[in-house]
Motif scaffolding. Structure first.
Motif, PDB file in Angstrom:
ATOM      1  N   VAL A  11      19.205  39.325 -27.086  1.00  0.00           N
ATOM      2  CA  VAL A  11      19.661  38.364 -28.093  1.00  0.00           C
ATOM      3  C   VAL A  11      20.146  37.141 -27.317  1.00  0.00           C
ATOM      4  O   VAL A  11      21.183  37.190 -26.649  1.00  0.00           O
ATOM      5  CB  VAL A  11      20.785  38.970 -28.962  1.00  0.00           C
ATOM      6  N   LEU A  12      19.356  36.067 -27.365  1.00  0.00           N
ATOM      7  CA  LEU A  12      19.646  34.876 -26.555  1.00  0.00           C
ATOM      8  C   LEU A  12      20.781  34.082 -27.182  1.00  0.00           C
ATOM      9  O   LEU A  12      20.704  33.704 -28.357  1.00  0.00           O
ATOM     10  CB  LEU A  12      18.388  34.013 -26.428  1.00  0.00           C
ATOM     11  N   VAL A  13      21.812  33.843 -26.391  1.00  0.00           N
ATOM     12  CA  VAL A  13      23.021  33.186 -26.895  1.00  0.00           C
ATOM     13  C   VAL A  13      23.269  31.912 -26.094  1.00  0.00           C
ATOM     14  O   VAL A  13      23.038  31.874 -24.874  1.00  0.00           O
ATOM     15  CB  VAL A  13      24.214  34.168 -26.814  1.00  0.00           C
ATOM     16  N   ASP A  14      23.748  30.888 -26.767  1.00  0.00           N
ATOM     17  CA  ASP A  14      23.905  29.579 -26.129  1.00  0.00           C
ATOM     18  C   ASP A  14      25.072  29.561 -25.132  1.00  0.00           C
ATOM     19  O   ASP A  14      25.938  30.446 -25.141  1.00  0.00           O
ATOM     20  CB  ASP A  14      24.072  28.483 -27.185  1.00  0.00           C
ATOM     21  N   VAL A  15      25.055  28.534 -24.296  1.00  0.00           N
ATOM     22  CA  VAL A  15      26.013  28.445 -23.194  1.00  0.00           C
ATOM     23  C   VAL A  15      26.989  27.291 -23.405  1.00  0.00           C
ATOM     24  O   VAL A  15      26.779  26.432 -24.267  1.00  0.00           O
ATOM     25  CB  VAL A  15      25.268  28.289 -21.847  1.00  0.00           C
ATOM     26  N   ASP A  16      28.019  27.288 -22.591  1.00  0.00           N
ATOM     27  CA  ASP A  16      29.023  26.228 -22.645  1.00  0.00           C
ATOM     28  C   ASP A  16      28.457  24.966 -21.969  1.00  0.00           C
ATOM     29  O   ASP A  16      27.904  25.063 -20.871  1.00  0.00           O
ATOM     30  CB  ASP A  16      30.286  26.720 -21.922  1.00  0.00           C
ATOM     31  N   PRO A  17      28.608  23.789 -22.590  1.00  0.00           N
ATOM     32  CA  PRO A  17      27.994  22.579 -22.036  1.00  0.00           C
ATOM     33  C   PRO A  17      28.555  22.163 -20.680  1.00  0.00           C
ATOM     34  O   PRO A  17      27.880  21.464 -19.927  1.00  0.00           O
ATOM     35  CB  PRO A  17      28.311  21.500 -23.073  1.00  0.00           C
ATOM     36  N   SER A  18      29.771  22.590 -20.338  1.00  0.00           N
ATOM     37  CA  SER A  18      30.325  22.136 -19.057  1.00  0.00           C
ATOM     38  C   SER A  18      30.186  23.179 -17.941  1.00  0.00           C
ATOM     39  O   SER A  18      30.006  22.819 -16.783  1.00  0.00           O
ATOM     40  CB  SER A  18      31.795  21.714 -19.213  1.00  0.00           C
ATOM     41  N   THR A  19      30.238  24.477 -18.264  1.00  0.00           N
ATOM     42  CA  THR A  19      30.101  25.507 -17.211  1.00  0.00           C
ATOM     43  C   THR A  19      28.696  26.087 -17.136  1.00  0.00           C
ATOM     44  O   THR A  19      28.370  26.782 -16.175  1.00  0.00           O
ATOM     45  CB  THR A  19      31.074  26.683 -17.436  1.00  0.00           C
ATOM     46  N   TYR A  20      27.867  25.881 -18.154  1.00  0.00           N
ATOM     47  CA  TYR A  20      26.494  26.405 -18.254  1.00  0.00           C
ATOM     48  C   TYR A  20      26.479  27.942 -18.375  1.00  0.00           C
ATOM     49  O   TYR A  20      25.415  28.562 -18.258  1.00  0.00           O
ATOM     50  CB  TYR A  20      25.582  26.000 -17.086  1.00  0.00           C
ATOM     51  N   CYS A  21      27.645  28.552 -18.546  1.00  0.00           N
ATOM     52  CA  CYS A  21      27.734  30.016 -18.690  1.00  0.00           C
ATOM     53  C   CYS A  21      27.940  30.351 -20.172  1.00  0.00           C
ATOM     54  O   CYS A  21      28.309  29.484 -20.968  1.00  0.00           O
ATOM     55  CB  CYS A  21      28.910  30.567 -17.893  1.00  0.00           C
ATOM     56  N   LEU A  22      27.756  31.611 -20.533  1.00  0.00           N
ATOM     57  CA  LEU A  22      27.879  32.064 -21.923  1.00  0.00           C
ATOM     58  C   LEU A  22      29.065  31.423 -22.640  1.00  0.00           C
ATOM     59  O   LEU A  22      30.184  31.415 -22.118  1.00  0.00           O
ATOM     60  CB  LEU A  22      28.100  33.577 -21.965  1.00  0.00           C
ATOM     61  N   ASP A  23      28.809  30.933 -23.848  1.00  0.00           N
ATOM     62  CA  ASP A  23      29.851  30.355 -24.685  1.00  0.00           C
ATOM     63  C   ASP A  23      30.476  31.485 -25.516  1.00  0.00           C
ATOM     64  O   ASP A  23      29.791  32.084 -26.353  1.00  0.00           O
ATOM     65  CB  ASP A  23      29.191  29.302 -25.590  1.00  0.00           C
ATOM     66  N   PRO A  24      31.750  31.809 -25.280  1.00  0.00           N
ATOM     67  CA  PRO A  24      32.357  32.956 -25.969  1.00  0.00           C
ATOM     68  C   PRO A  24      32.258  32.875 -27.492  1.00  0.00           C
ATOM     69  O   PRO A  24      32.002  33.888 -28.147  1.00  0.00           O
ATOM     70  CB  PRO A  24      33.820  32.920 -25.507  1.00  0.00           C
ATOM     71  N   ALA A  25      32.424  31.681 -28.060  1.00  0.00           N
ATOM     72  CA  ALA A  25      32.350  31.553 -29.527  1.00  0.00           C
ATOM     73  C   ALA A  25      30.940  31.908 -30.009  1.00  0.00           C
ATOM     74  O   ALA A  25      30.770  32.572 -31.041  1.00  0.00           O
ATOM     75  CB  ALA A  25      32.722  30.133 -29.959  1.00  0.00           C
ATOM     76  N   ALA A  26      29.922  31.489 -29.257  1.00  0.00           N
ATOM     77  CA  ALA A  26      28.539  31.796 -29.637  1.00  0.00           C
ATOM     78  C   ALA A  26      28.263  33.300 -29.490  1.00  0.00           C
ATOM     79  O   ALA A  26      27.509  33.879 -30.267  1.00  0.00           O
ATOM     80  CB  ALA A  26      27.568  30.986 -28.784  1.00  0.00           C
ATOM     81  N   VAL A  27      28.903  33.927 -28.500  1.00  0.00           N
ATOM     82  CA  VAL A  27      28.744  35.383 -28.327  1.00  0.00           C
ATOM     83  C   VAL A  27      29.299  36.099 -29.551  1.00  0.00           C
ATOM     84  O   VAL A  27      28.643  36.965 -30.147  1.00  0.00           O
ATOM     85  CB  VAL A  27      29.469  35.881 -27.048  1.00  0.00           C
TER      86      VAL A  27
END
Ligand SMILES: *Cc1c(COP(=O)(O)O)cnc(C)c1O
Length: 354
Positions: free
Chosen positions: A47-63
């Motif tokens: 399940v592909l989930v979007d990333v944080d724009p500044s760290t490029y790592c998983l965005d917790p809210a999107a998770v």
């Protein structure tokens, strides 16, 4: 536990944590294809989930928004030079009773709250493939502090066998055939392991040197209006697998990131590239090209990457350029020359326009 590849490490970590056929696994949308293929390899659904724009790592809210009653695990990548927001992700994992698997393929030696990454989740997966910070050509490792996960991982790695705990006589197998859990062969050779053990002594020193170079370069590039990749607040040590920096909007309005990366490559004499292509639009992530993923129509639809929307990953791909860790081992005056090359290319960006 050493394994043959980073991909095998991810698949074994997931399966050792109980993930299996049809289960959903949260995967960062901006990563190497292995983040998805390891999940597909155990018949589960990325399940592909979007990333944080500044760290490029998983965005917790999107998770959190992506968790359903079929979710069975969360995989996080500490991407390029960042450590993900582990506090938030561990909180979500705990709230929903899901194992968090840390993919540390870019992050050997990185620390969060002074504690090494890989040691936060239910399991950590490492790659020691040729491009990584610690390498023996091809290799990987799974780490865990859960004895049940560890014993399952051992079985999965060695065809249903585990290492004997007692001494073996000459000519006896070191592996015990328990048959408790069927596995396959993802063992690393002792030859490769010996190379890694030797390399391990160099890692901390090289990481420190790369960090110093990156800090120096980031200070210079910031004054030119570029935005270096950020890391989560609790990060205490970064490991630079790739140095990544966002180009200014006014520059991107004139020429696209790939054109600017090409000009930087020509100027610097080493490869400057965009980040990975988002996994919902990545030519390497196409399950439909393999009949094994056509088990039934519903499964084929669930594993279709095009069903996901990843605007932040897309924007990072279109605005960030990056280069490999080996460059950061250069002396500081050579690092200064990189900033000079960026300045020159940005000053002439008009010549790169269509
Ligand atoms: C390299 C990499 C892997 C897989 O490693 P291999 O050893 O090539 O199988 C997994 N995840 C990420 C993020 C990687 O960069």
């Amino acid at each position: 536990m050493p394994v043959a590849t980073g991909t095998a490490a991810l698949a074994i970590a997931l399966e050792a944590c109980g993930v299996g056929a049809g289960d959903e696994v949260v995967v960062p949308g901006l990563s190497w294809v292995a983040s998805a293929s390891a999940v597909l390899g155990i018949n589960a659904v990325p399940v592909l989930v979007d990333v944080d724009p500044s760290t490029y790592c998983l965005d917790p809210a999107a998770v959190e928004a992506a968790v359903t009653d079929r979710t069975r695990a969360i995989t996080v990548v500490h991407a390029y030079s960042a450590v993900a927001d582990l506090d938030a992700l561990l909180g979500i994992a705990e709230r929903y009773g899901l194992p968090l698997i840390e993919d540390c393929a870019h992050a050997h030696g990185a620390r969060y709250g002074n504690w090494p990454v890989g040691a936060f989740g239910a399991a950590g997966a490492f790659s020691m493939q040729g491009s990584k910070l610690l390498t023996c050509g091809e290799g990987g490792a799974v780490i865990t502090d859960d004895p049940e996960v560890a014993i399952r991982a051992e079985h999965l790695r060695a065809d249903g066998r585990i290492l004997r705990r007692d001494a073996v006589d000459v000519g006896e197998m070191e592996l015990l055939e328990t048959g408790r859990l069927m596995g396959s062969n993802a063992c690393l050779s002792e030859f490769h392991a010996a190379v890694l053990v030797d390399q391990l002594d160099l890692l901390d020193g090289q990481n420190a040197r790369r960090s110093r170079s990156a800090d120096h370069l980031s200070a210079r590039l910031s004054t030119l209006g570029l935005t270096p990749q950020a890391t989560s607040a609790e990060t205490t040590e970064r490991s630079y697998y790739r140095y990544a920096v966002r180009l200014p909007d006014d520059v991107l309005a004139v020429a696209p990131a790939d054109r600017i990366a090409q000009a930087l490559t020509a100027e610097l004499g080493f490869a400057v590239m965009q980040t990975h292509r988002p996994l919902n639009d990545n030519p390497l992530n196409r399950p439909s090209t393999r009949r094994r993923f056509a088990l039934d129509r519903e499964y084929a639809a669930r594993v279709n990457p095009a069903r996901f929307d990843l605007p932040a990953a897309k924007r990072i791909h279109e605005s960030v350029v990056s280069f490999g860790h080996e460059v950061l081992l250069a002396p500081l005056d050579a690092i200064g020359d990189i900033a000079v090359a960026f300045e020159k290319v940005l000053a002439h960006v008009g010549e790169l326009a269509d």
